[in-house]
Scaffold this active site. Structure first.
Site, short mmCIF file in Angstrom:
data_model
loop_
_atom_site.label_atom_id
_atom_site.label_comp_id
_atom_site.label_asym_id
_atom_site.label_seq_id
_atom_site.Cartn_x
_atom_site.Cartn_y
_atom_site.Cartn_z
N THR A 28 66.35 14.39 73.46
CA THR A 28 67.18 15.56 73.75
C THR A 28 66.46 16.62 74.56
O THR A 28 66.98 17.16 75.54
CB THR A 28 67.70 16.17 72.43
OG1 THR A 28 68.51 15.20 71.76
CG2 THR A 28 68.53 17.42 72.71
N LYS A 43 71.24 24.63 69.92
CA LYS A 43 70.72 25.65 70.84
C LYS A 43 69.26 25.33 71.13
O LYS A 43 68.42 25.43 70.24
CB LYS A 43 70.86 27.04 70.23
CG LYS A 43 72.31 27.49 70.07
CD LYS A 43 72.38 28.90 69.49
CE LYS A 43 73.84 29.36 69.34
NZ LYS A 43 73.92 30.72 68.76
N GLU A 99 71.36 11.02 77.12
CA GLU A 99 72.69 11.12 76.52
C GLU A 99 73.57 12.13 77.26
O GLU A 99 73.96 13.17 76.73
CB GLU A 99 72.60 11.45 75.03
CG GLU A 99 71.89 10.36 74.25
CD GLU A 99 71.87 10.58 72.74
OE1 GLU A 99 72.30 11.66 72.28
OE2 GLU A 99 71.41 9.67 72.02
N GLN A 130 76.19 5.48 72.39
CA GLN A 130 77.01 4.29 72.22
C GLN A 130 78.49 4.63 72.42
O GLN A 130 78.92 5.75 72.16
CB GLN A 130 76.81 3.70 70.83
CG GLN A 130 77.19 4.60 69.68
CD GLN A 130 76.58 4.13 68.38
OE1 GLN A 130 75.43 3.72 68.32
NE2 GLN A 130 77.35 4.16 67.32
N GLU A 165 67.12 3.81 73.31
CA GLU A 165 66.73 4.61 72.15
C GLU A 165 67.52 4.09 70.97
O GLU A 165 68.75 3.95 71.06
CB GLU A 165 67.03 6.09 72.39
CG GLU A 165 66.70 7.00 71.21
CD GLU A 165 67.16 8.44 71.43
OE1 GLU A 165 66.78 9.03 72.48
OE2 GLU A 165 67.89 8.97 70.56
N GLY A 207 62.23 14.60 63.44
CA GLY A 207 63.17 13.70 62.79
C GLY A 207 62.57 13.03 61.58
O GLY A 207 61.44 13.32 61.16
N TYR A 264 62.96 9.42 61.24
CA TYR A 264 62.98 7.97 61.46
C TYR A 264 61.66 7.49 62.09
O TYR A 264 61.64 6.57 62.90
CB TYR A 264 64.17 7.55 62.33
CG TYR A 264 64.61 8.50 63.41
CD1 TYR A 264 63.69 9.28 64.13
CD2 TYR A 264 65.95 8.62 63.73
CE1 TYR A 264 64.10 10.14 65.13
CE2 TYR A 264 66.39 9.49 64.74
CZ TYR A 264 65.46 10.25 65.43
OH TYR A 264 65.86 11.10 66.42
#
Length: 581
Positions: free
Chosen positions: A96, A157, A223, A269, A377, A423, A425
């Site tokens: 991102t 933001k 994305e 996706q 990703e 994150g 993961y």
């Protein structure tokens, strides 16, 4: 005539004496009665699909550069050791925040000001190492940084971030010293007044990287489906494709990067069967890319559950989404090549190749092969992962199944989000210690080759749902196994054990078993951040050394034993598979 008691005794003796491989701790008598019996159909004569040797690749999230000092974590000897074990692989730097970062060089004449830099030293991998005290401090501060980054994600933001040559040098030295191949994600949200991509900052970065002779590949944007939500900017698919064409032209002007890889568009996706952005991109930008990338996550990390991670229907959604993307790719790329074919026939009718293409459209794919498709990703849950799940043992079921099913579907590369970054993961934790999915990934790298073989699993009731199996040629780079060896890997989504009947064609093969179970038994163990290999908890020997990861011997026989809530790799070294020689 035998009595009822005698018959029962005979059945019990028959079951308990029936041979199968014992590769796990003894389970309760009740579980012995509840095993699922699975039969396999295999074809060892041909390769079904062949994926990239860097099929399992990893990412470093661009959030790491939100404060440049955290890039020094990449000089940790421990992290380099862990990364080396995952080679060969791509290392994607993106996410991102790549669309909110700009290159802000501190020197205008890189060669002059950096000629005596530590990054130019021949022994950079030995010299550039993070001191233990500084590493400890950075890890503590990173924990606080993650809280701030998580707030940004929730509020959508994002701060603008500037990074210098130092960040680029640290990133490249990490990939170079670890043996990874770097893919750098450029900022697509830098726009002109006409809403085309403003490439000026990218040109500056490319010039610097070329001056340092940094060999790498590139991406543009992350994305784009969500640009309106994240930044209030809309970029349609056709314009996105034109932006990639512009980047390809810039790369072709470079001596170092004229043939380098360019991957995209890194879309989310498909949702609600909406494919317009990908369709528009392929219409204008298909020829600019070397592989088409899209992102896949099974569930929303903010509202998922343990049950989702063990649900075969959830795992099957990868196939549904992949088929959607493949369908768009096939349709759009065929149209692009038909159009080009027709135009060339009209303009160059003496060109036999194009004439042949025009007369026989069915041969188009042979003349202009389709692009490879990557998961650029991917992980278990979007939104940064699912807390208490995405970094625990249970996440391994989604990860291993994605590796198996993804290869079977023809996806060429899977880039795991993330090795390190924000994150939940991760492959390594906040102390840079390996998590269960890391050990799973290392075993996959060592044991599984790129050649996919055909295999189907059946139970008494038909195709089994709770036991999932995949078959590849064994990694031919391994010197431990013979030519023709195969690696079967399997997941048991149930609490009870499974007994897998191996076909006669390979049942006489000896081999090794690598069974991964949680450190704790039962459902509670699914939340564990530790994993056992054949009964031994996996830990690094020291900061620079991994354990040996030895399998247990499998004598020749007809059955494999897969404990409940476990996954395993079985290397059948004497399978003599024709497709694997």
């Amino acid at each position: 005539m035998m009595s009822g008691i005698s018959i029962l005794a005979f059945v019990m003796i028959s079951i308990l004496s029936y041979g199968y491989y014992v590769v796990s701790s003894v389970e309760s008598a009740r579980d012995e009665w509840n095993f699922e019996s699975v039969n396999l159909n295999v074809d060892l004569s041909r390769v079904l699909k062949k994926v990239n040797e860097r099929f399992l690749s990893v990412a470093i999230d661009a959030s790491l550069v939100a404060e440049e000092k955290f890039m020094y974590l990449l000089t940790s000897p421990k992290l380099r050791t862990l990364a080396k074990a995952l080679t060969p692989a791509f290392l994607r730097f993106g996410g991102t925040r790549q669309d909110f970062m700009t290159f802000n060089p501190t020197f205008l004449h890189s060669n002059e000001n950096h000629k005596n830099s530590v990054f130019d030293a021949d022994d950079i991998c030995e010299r550039l190492e993070l001191p233990p005290l500084l590493e400890k401090r950075l890890k503590q501060e990173w924990t606080l940084q993650e809280i701030l980054l998580d707030k940004e994600d929730l509020q959508r933001k994002y701060r603008s971030v500037k990074f210098t040559e130092c960040a680029v040098d640290l990133l490249y030295s990490f990939t170079n010293c670890s043996g990874l191949d770097l893919i750098f994600g450029l900022n697509e949200l830098l726009r002109t007044s006409g809403n085309s991509w403003d490439s000026s900052n990218a040109r500056t970065l490319l010039q610097y990287c070329e001056s340092k002779q940094y060999s790498m590949s590139w991406e543009l944007g992350n994305e784009p489906n969500s640009y309106e939500k994240k930044a209030g900017i809309r970029v349609d698919g056709y314009q996105l494709g034109q932006d990639f064409v512009q980047l390809r032209k810039i790369l072709q002007e470079s001596k170092l990067y004229h043939n380098t890889g360019l991957y995209g568009p890194d879309i989310s996706q498909p949702r609600d069967h909406r494919r317009d952005l990908l369709e528009g991109f392929l219409e204008s930008g298909a020829e600019a890319i070397d592989a088409c990338t899209w992102h896949h996550y099974y569930v929303n990390g903010r509202d998922t559950s343990l049950e989702d991670f063990l649900d075969p229907e959830v795992l099957n959604t990868l196939a549904l989404k992949t088929h959607e993307v493949m369908e768009v790719m096939k349709k759009k790329l065929t149209n692009v090549h038909v159009y080009k074919c027709t135009m060339n026939v009209l303009q160059f009718s003496k060109d036999f190749k194009w004439f042949f293409c025009f007369v026989c459209p069915q041969t188009i794919e042979l003349i202009s092969p389709g692009k490879k498709v990557w998961l650029g990703e991917t992980s278990s849950a979007y939104g940064g992962g699912a807390k208490g799940l995405s970094d625990t043992f249970v996440a391994g079921f989604m990860w291993l199944d994605k590796l198996g099913l993804g290869a079977k579907l023809g996806l060429d590369v899977l880039i795991r989000q993330v090795l390190i970054g924000s994150g939940t993961y991760h492959l390594v934790d906040e102390n840079l210690d390996p998590l269960p999915d890391y050990w799973l990934s290392v075993l996959y790298k060592r044991l599984v080759g790129p050649e996919v073989l055909s295999i189907e699993a059946f139970s008494i009731l038909g195709k089994t749902k709770r036991v999932r199996v995949y078959l590849h040629c064994t990694n031919k780079k391994s010197t431990s196994y013979k030519s023709g060896a195969v690696t079967l890997f399997a997941l048991n989504l149930s609490k009870g054990p499974a007994r897998i009947s191996v076909p006669v064609t390979i049942s006489n093969s000896t081999g090794e078993a690598f069974v991964l179970q949680s450190e704790q038994p039962g459902e509670e163990g699914l939340y564990s951040k530790s994993v056992k290999l054949n009964g031994e908890v996996l830990k690094m020997v020291d900061e620079r050394t991994l354990p040996s990861l030895q399998g247990t011997l499998l004598p020749a026989g007809e059955h494999l034993r897969l404990p409940g809530y476990s996954f395993a790799f079985y290397v059948l070294s004497e399978a003599q598979a024709l497709a694997c020689r």
